[in-house]
Scaffold this motif. Structure first.
Motif, PDB file in Angstrom:
ATOM      1  N   LEU A  95       5.927   2.755  -9.772  1.00  0.00           N
ATOM      2  CA  LEU A  95       6.275   4.158  -9.534  1.00  0.00           C
ATOM      3  C   LEU A  95       5.898   4.401  -8.090  1.00  0.00           C
ATOM      4  CD1 LEU A  95       4.704   5.333 -12.789  1.00  0.00           C
ATOM      5  CD2 LEU A  95       6.974   6.076 -12.115  1.00  0.00           C
ATOM      6  N   LEU A  96       6.904   4.385  -7.246  1.00  0.00           N
ATOM      7  CA  LEU A  96       6.611   4.514  -5.824  1.00  0.00           C
ATOM      8  C   LEU A  96       6.776   5.948  -5.366  1.00  0.00           C
ATOM      9  CD1 LEU A  96       8.100   1.204  -4.428  1.00  0.00           C
ATOM     10  CD2 LEU A  96       5.761   1.710  -5.082  1.00  0.00           C
ATOM     11  N   GLU A  97       6.280   6.167  -4.149  1.00  0.00           N
ATOM     12  CA  GLU A  97       6.239   7.491  -3.547  1.00  0.00           C
ATOM     13  C   GLU A  97       7.619   8.147  -3.452  1.00  0.00           C
ATOM     14  OE1 GLU A  97       3.516   8.488   0.306  1.00  0.00           O
ATOM     15  OE2 GLU A  97       5.059   7.006   0.451  1.00  0.00           O
ATOM     16  N   LEU A  98       8.628   7.297  -3.293  1.00  0.00           N
ATOM     17  CA  LEU A  98       9.951   7.831  -2.967  1.00  0.00           C
ATOM     18  C   LEU A  98      10.663   8.465  -4.147  1.00  0.00           C
ATOM     19  CD1 LEU A  98      11.009   4.855  -0.734  1.00  0.00           C
ATOM     20  CD2 LEU A  98      10.236   7.107   0.020  1.00  0.00           C
ATOM     21  N   GLY A  99       9.998   8.605  -5.271  1.00  0.00           N
ATOM     22  CA  GLY A  99      10.636   9.251  -6.411  1.00  0.00           C
ATOM     23  C   GLY A  99      10.835   8.272  -7.537  1.00  0.00           C
ATOM     24  N   SER A 100      11.574   8.728  -8.535  1.00  0.00           N
ATOM     25  CA  SER A 100      11.647   7.987  -9.783  1.00  0.00           C
ATOM     26  C   SER A 100      12.535   6.750  -9.697  1.00  0.00           C
ATOM     27  CB  SER A 100      12.200   8.913 -10.850  1.00  0.00           C
ATOM     28  OG  SER A 100      13.482   9.359 -10.444  1.00  0.00           O
ATOM     29  N   GLY A 101      13.368   6.669  -8.675  1.00  0.00           N
ATOM     30  CA  GLY A 101      14.295   5.541  -8.579  1.00  0.00           C
ATOM     31  C   GLY A 101      15.505   5.715  -9.484  1.00  0.00           C
ATOM     32  N   PHE A 102      15.646   6.897 -10.076  1.00  0.00           N
ATOM     33  CA  PHE A 102      16.781   7.142 -10.959  1.00  0.00           C
ATOM     34  C   PHE A 102      17.997   7.572 -10.150  1.00  0.00           C
ATOM     35  CE2 PHE A 102      13.552   8.496 -14.368  1.00  0.00           C
ATOM     36  CZ  PHE A 102      13.525   7.218 -14.896  1.00  0.00           C
ATOM     37  N   ASN A 103      19.159   7.352 -10.742  1.00  0.00           N
ATOM     38  CA  ASN A 103      20.379   7.872 -10.142  1.00  0.00           C
ATOM     39  C   ASN A 103      20.607   9.276 -10.695  1.00  0.00           C
ATOM     40  OD1 ASN A 103      23.017   8.591  -9.542  1.00  0.00           O
ATOM     41  ND2 ASN A 103      23.652   6.439  -9.446  1.00  0.00           N
ATOM     42  N   PRO A 104      20.575  10.293  -9.834  1.00  0.00           N
ATOM     43  CA  PRO A 104      20.601  11.679 -10.317  1.00  0.00           C
ATOM     44  C   PRO A 104      21.876  12.056 -11.077  1.00  0.00           C
ATOM     45  CG  PRO A 104      20.743  11.572  -7.908  1.00  0.00           C
ATOM     46  CD  PRO A 104      20.434  10.195  -8.385  1.00  0.00           C
ATOM     47  N   GLU A 105      22.964  11.340 -10.809  1.00  0.00           N
ATOM     48  CA  GLU A 105      24.233  11.706 -11.450  1.00  0.00           C
ATOM     49  C   GLU A 105      24.305  11.241 -12.905  1.00  0.00           C
ATOM     50  OE1 GLU A 105      26.305  13.697 -10.013  1.00  0.00           O
ATOM     51  OE2 GLU A 105      25.229  13.652  -8.090  1.00  0.00           O
ATOM     52  N   PHE A 106      23.509  10.232 -13.236  1.00  0.00           N
ATOM     53  CA  PHE A 106      23.555   9.692 -14.593  1.00  0.00           C
ATOM     54  C   PHE A 106      22.548  10.375 -15.504  1.00  0.00           C
ATOM     55  CE2 PHE A 106      25.366   6.226 -12.073  1.00  0.00           C
ATOM     56  CZ  PHE A 106      26.534   5.986 -12.783  1.00  0.00           C
ATOM     57  N   THR A 107      22.796  10.254 -16.798  1.00  0.00           N
ATOM     58  CA  THR A 107      21.881  10.911 -17.746  1.00  0.00           C
ATOM     59  C   THR A 107      20.573  10.137 -17.824  1.00  0.00           C
ATOM     60  OG1 THR A 107      22.582   9.582 -19.635  1.00  0.00           O
ATOM     61  CG2 THR A 107      23.826  11.610 -19.208  1.00  0.00           C
ATOM     62  N   GLY A 108      19.577  10.771 -18.450  1.00  0.00           N
ATOM     63  CA  GLY A 108      18.283  10.121 -18.657  1.00  0.00           C
ATOM     64  C   GLY A 108      18.466   8.822 -19.416  1.00  0.00           C
ATOM     65  N   ARG A 109      19.297   8.877 -20.475  1.00  0.00           N
ATOM     66  CA  ARG A 109      19.525   7.683 -21.303  1.00  0.00           C
ATOM     67  C   ARG A 109      20.104   6.540 -20.452  1.00  0.00           C
ATOM     68  NH1 ARG A 109      20.444   7.189 -26.813  1.00  0.00           N
ATOM     69  NH2 ARG A 109      20.540   9.455 -27.024  1.00  0.00           N
ATOM     70  N   GLU A 110      21.149   6.873 -19.665  1.00  0.00           N
ATOM     71  CA  GLU A 110      21.770   5.825 -18.837  1.00  0.00           C
ATOM     72  C   GLU A 110      20.769   5.258 -17.826  1.00  0.00           C
ATOM     73  OE1 GLU A 110      26.325   7.613 -18.919  1.00  0.00           O
ATOM     74  OE2 GLU A 110      24.841   8.450 -17.531  1.00  0.00           O
ATOM     75  N   ASN A 111      19.952   6.150 -17.270  1.00  0.00           N
ATOM     76  CA  ASN A 111      18.968   5.692 -16.292  1.00  0.00           C
ATOM     77  C   ASN A 111      17.909   4.790 -16.916  1.00  0.00           C
ATOM     78  OD1 ASN A 111      19.143   6.552 -13.390  1.00  0.00           O
ATOM     79  ND2 ASN A 111      19.629   8.499 -14.375  1.00  0.00           N
ATOM     80  N   VAL A 112      17.529   5.080 -18.163  1.00  0.00           N
ATOM     81  CA  VAL A 112      16.549   4.223 -18.845  1.00  0.00           C
ATOM     82  C   VAL A 112      17.120   2.807 -18.945  1.00  0.00           C
ATOM     83  CG1 VAL A 112      15.421   3.740 -21.054  1.00  0.00           C
ATOM     84  CG2 VAL A 112      15.415   6.071 -20.126  1.00  0.00           C
ATOM     85  N   TYR A 113      18.390   2.714 -19.362  1.00  0.00           N
ATOM     86  CA  TYR A 113      18.994   1.382 -19.501  1.00  0.00           C
ATOM     87  C   TYR A 113      19.122   0.675 -18.158  1.00  0.00           C
ATOM     88  CZ  TYR A 113      19.743   1.680 -24.464  1.00  0.00           C
ATOM     89  OH  TYR A 113      19.521   1.725 -25.815  1.00  0.00           O
ATOM     90  N   MET A 114      19.479   1.448 -17.121  1.00  0.00           N
ATOM     91  CA  MET A 114      19.649   0.826 -15.797  1.00  0.00           C
ATOM     92  C   MET A 114      18.310   0.344 -15.251  1.00  0.00           C
ATOM     93  SD  MET A 114      22.640   2.879 -13.841  1.00  0.00           S
ATOM     94  CE  MET A 114      21.983   4.502 -14.018  1.00  0.00           C
ATOM     95  N   SER A 115      17.272   1.190 -15.367  1.00  0.00           N
ATOM     96  CA  SER A 115      15.953   0.782 -14.852  1.00  0.00           C
ATOM     97  C   SER A 115      15.440  -0.428 -15.599  1.00  0.00           C
ATOM     98  CB  SER A 115      14.925   1.900 -15.024  1.00  0.00           C
ATOM     99  OG  SER A 115      15.337   3.037 -14.365  1.00  0.00           O
ATOM    100  N   ALA A 116      15.603  -0.414 -16.917  1.00  0.00           N
ATOM    101  CA  ALA A 116      15.100  -1.526 -17.719  1.00  0.00           C
ATOM    102  C   ALA A 116      15.823  -2.818 -17.341  1.00  0.00           C
ATOM    103  CB  ALA A 116      15.259  -1.214 -19.197  1.00  0.00           C
ATOM    104  N   ALA A 117      17.125  -2.704 -17.033  1.00  0.00           N
ATOM    105  CA  ALA A 117      17.883  -3.898 -16.641  1.00  0.00           C
ATOM    106  C   ALA A 117      17.346  -4.448 -15.321  1.00  0.00           C
ATOM    107  CB  ALA A 117      19.366  -3.553 -16.508  1.00  0.00           C
ATOM    108  N   VAL A 118      17.052  -3.525 -14.381  1.00  0.00           N
ATOM    109  CA  VAL A 118      16.485  -3.950 -13.095  1.00  0.00           C
ATOM    110  C   VAL A 118      15.155  -4.667 -13.321  1.00  0.00           C
ATOM    111  CG1 VAL A 118      15.490  -3.092 -10.923  1.00  0.00           C
ATOM    112  CG2 VAL A 118      17.628  -2.122 -11.780  1.00  0.00           C
TER     113      VAL A 118
END
Ligand SMILES: Nc1ncnc2c1ncn2[C@@H]1O[C@H](COP(=O)(O)OP(=O)(O)OP(=O)(O)O)[C@@H](O)[C@H]1O
Ligand SMILES: [Mg+2]
Length: 443
Positions: A95-118
């Motif tokens: 969890l870095l200073e620059l924020g959550s690393g999420f893509n703001p346009e995608f939903t929370g659910r989609e972001n969970v899958y994308m982050s987990a894939a990374v």
């Protein structure tokens, strides 16, 4: 240096950033490549070496700009080192200073899958953990909304949930938790404790000395890109406080005051005369450079000393007897001066305050402060406070008919830290007692 129990090994790492004085220099540099240099060198980190063992929580402290985030980014691999080497074993959650690393346009659910894939999780693994992630974040209602509609606290909850539920071998947290509310922070620390028990190594950057002392097994202090100290959290926090608020204590001792109001032995001031000629307040240990000072200048608060049970403390133990003295010089004649003190928490909550007018029965106040004269005000209290950082404001004022005229007010001028306690929680120790007596036997 690599041993099988080390999760992170940082060896002689330095980081140099090119600094361009003008934006177009950056462009010129691209054109000229290495044939000419248009930048200056800035070494954000120099020769940093340390390691983190499996299951260890290491805190990193240092002033703004000392290089903490730069170091964490290099450990995560999002920034390259200039020289030196970093080895990290296993899966890294961050969890870095620059924020959550999420893509703001995608939903929370989609972001969970994308982050987990990374982070290297398969779709099945993520599906398996999905409910736990959402439950931890406690944002089920919003999980199908785009992340751009989340508050920063909500985004943090989800990010922390993802990063901590993937069972990382190394978890890196850069001040992120500061965004969460107190309840969520407590939940995060609970989760960190469990991860640690399962062998996760944690690197935690925080400006909170409480968090370092309470949650870390070791701490590292960075200053101007150099590793100044590593060791016991309490020792490192003390050194950090010294850097932040210490000023140059020796210099203060060397500025021989011309006029000294030496207190009586009763006040225990003999060894620590306060200056009444020069303003040496800012040289003293505990001075807060972010104080807010105002007043008409008819009197000046020039010096102070803060002692706990007779010693100059770095960290106060709850319950200690505090003796704060401050010297005040009258630059002009002040009729019936009023001296005041307020103690506030870091969040600005006033814990207590009083002044010589309210205490008039107990304080022998000087009727008139003649221009050129001075007094030393002694304040004593039992520090019945819970662990945390506190700020003291001092003031001298006087009353003209019905209005108060502030002569010198030094808001949040003195900072002190109270060590963790284990007999009570909350804000103050009310000396709560508990007694359990056996109930009368039924006949
Ligand atoms: N991309 C960059 N280009 C140039 N200088 C940079 C860059 N990134 C960081 N720096 C500089 O490196 C130094 C260290 O910055 P860093 O962000 O690591 O500090 P920090 O300890 O995390 O501070 P804070 O407590 O404010 O978060 C700073 O002087 C900063 O200006
Ligand atoms: Mg930072």
């Amino acid at each position: 240096m690599t041993s099988s129990d080390h999760s992170i090994v940082v060896s002689d790492v330095s980081k140099c950033f090119p600094i361009y004085d003008r934006p177009f220099h950056r462009l010129l540099q691209m054109v000229y490549r290495r044939r000419r240099t248009f930048s200056r060198e800035f070494w954000a980190l120099r020769d940093i070496s340390f390691s983190v063992e499996r299951g260890e929580t290491v805190g990193i402290v240092g002033r703004n700009g000392s290089g903490k985030s730069t170091l964490l980014q290099m450990i995560c691999g999002t920034l390259a080192t200039t020289t030196g080497n970093i080895e990290v074993k296993g899966r890294i959650g961050a969890l870095l200073e620059l924020g959550s690393g999420f893509n703001p346009e995608f939903t929370g659910r989609e972001n969970v899958y994308m982050s987990a894939a990374v982070l290297g999780l398969s779709r099945e693994e993520t599906e398996h953990r999905f409910d736990d992630i959402v439950a931890f974040a406690d944002i089920a209602k919003f999980i199908d909304q785009p992340v751009k509609t989340y508050s920063s606290g909500m985004a943090l909850r989800l990010a922390f949930a993802v990063q901590s539920q993937i069972d990382p071998d190394v978890l890196i947290v850069d001040e992120a938790l500061a965004v969460g509310d107190a309840r969520f922070q407590a939940k995060c620390f609970d989760r960190l404790k469990r991860l640690k028990e399962n062998g996760t190594s944690i690197l935690l950057v925080t400006h909170s000395s409480d968090q370092i002392v309470n949650h870390c097994s070791r701490a590292v202090l960075l200053d101007s890109g150099q590793l100044v100290m590593q060791g016991e959290p309490r020792d490192v926090v003390n050194k950090y406080m010294d850097l932040l608020f210490g000023g140059d204590r020796r210099a203060a001792e060397e500025t021989a005051p011309e006029l000294i109001v030496s207190g009586t032995t009763e006040h225990g001031m003999d060894h620590h005369p306060l200056s009444l000629s020069q303003d040496v307040f800012s040289n003293k240990a505990g001075y807060n450079h972010h104080e807010y000072r105002w007043g008409d200048g008819a009197a000046s608060i020039l010096d102070f000393s803060l002692r706990a049970d007779g010693h100059e403390p770095h960290i106060i133990i709850s319950g200690q007897a505090i003796h704060l003295s401050a010297s005040v010089r009258f630059n002009r004649t002040v009729v019936r001066p009023i001296f005041g003190i307020t103690i506030k928490t870091r969040e600005g909550v006033t814990v207590a305050g009083t002044n010589s007018e309210l205490l008039s029965d107990e304080v022998h106040t000087h009727g008139i402060g003649d221009g050129g004269s001075g007094v030393v005000v002694h304040l004593k209290f039992r520090c019945a406070l819970a662990t945390g950082d506190y700020f003291i404001s001092l003031g001298v004022a006087s009353r003209t008919e019905e209005t108060i005229v502030p002569h010198d007010r030094r808001y949040d001028a003195v900072h002190f830290t109270v060590a963790p306690t284990n007999t009570f929680y909350g804000l103050a120790d009310l000396d709560l007692r508990m007694d359990i007596s056996e109930a009368a036997k039924r006949i």
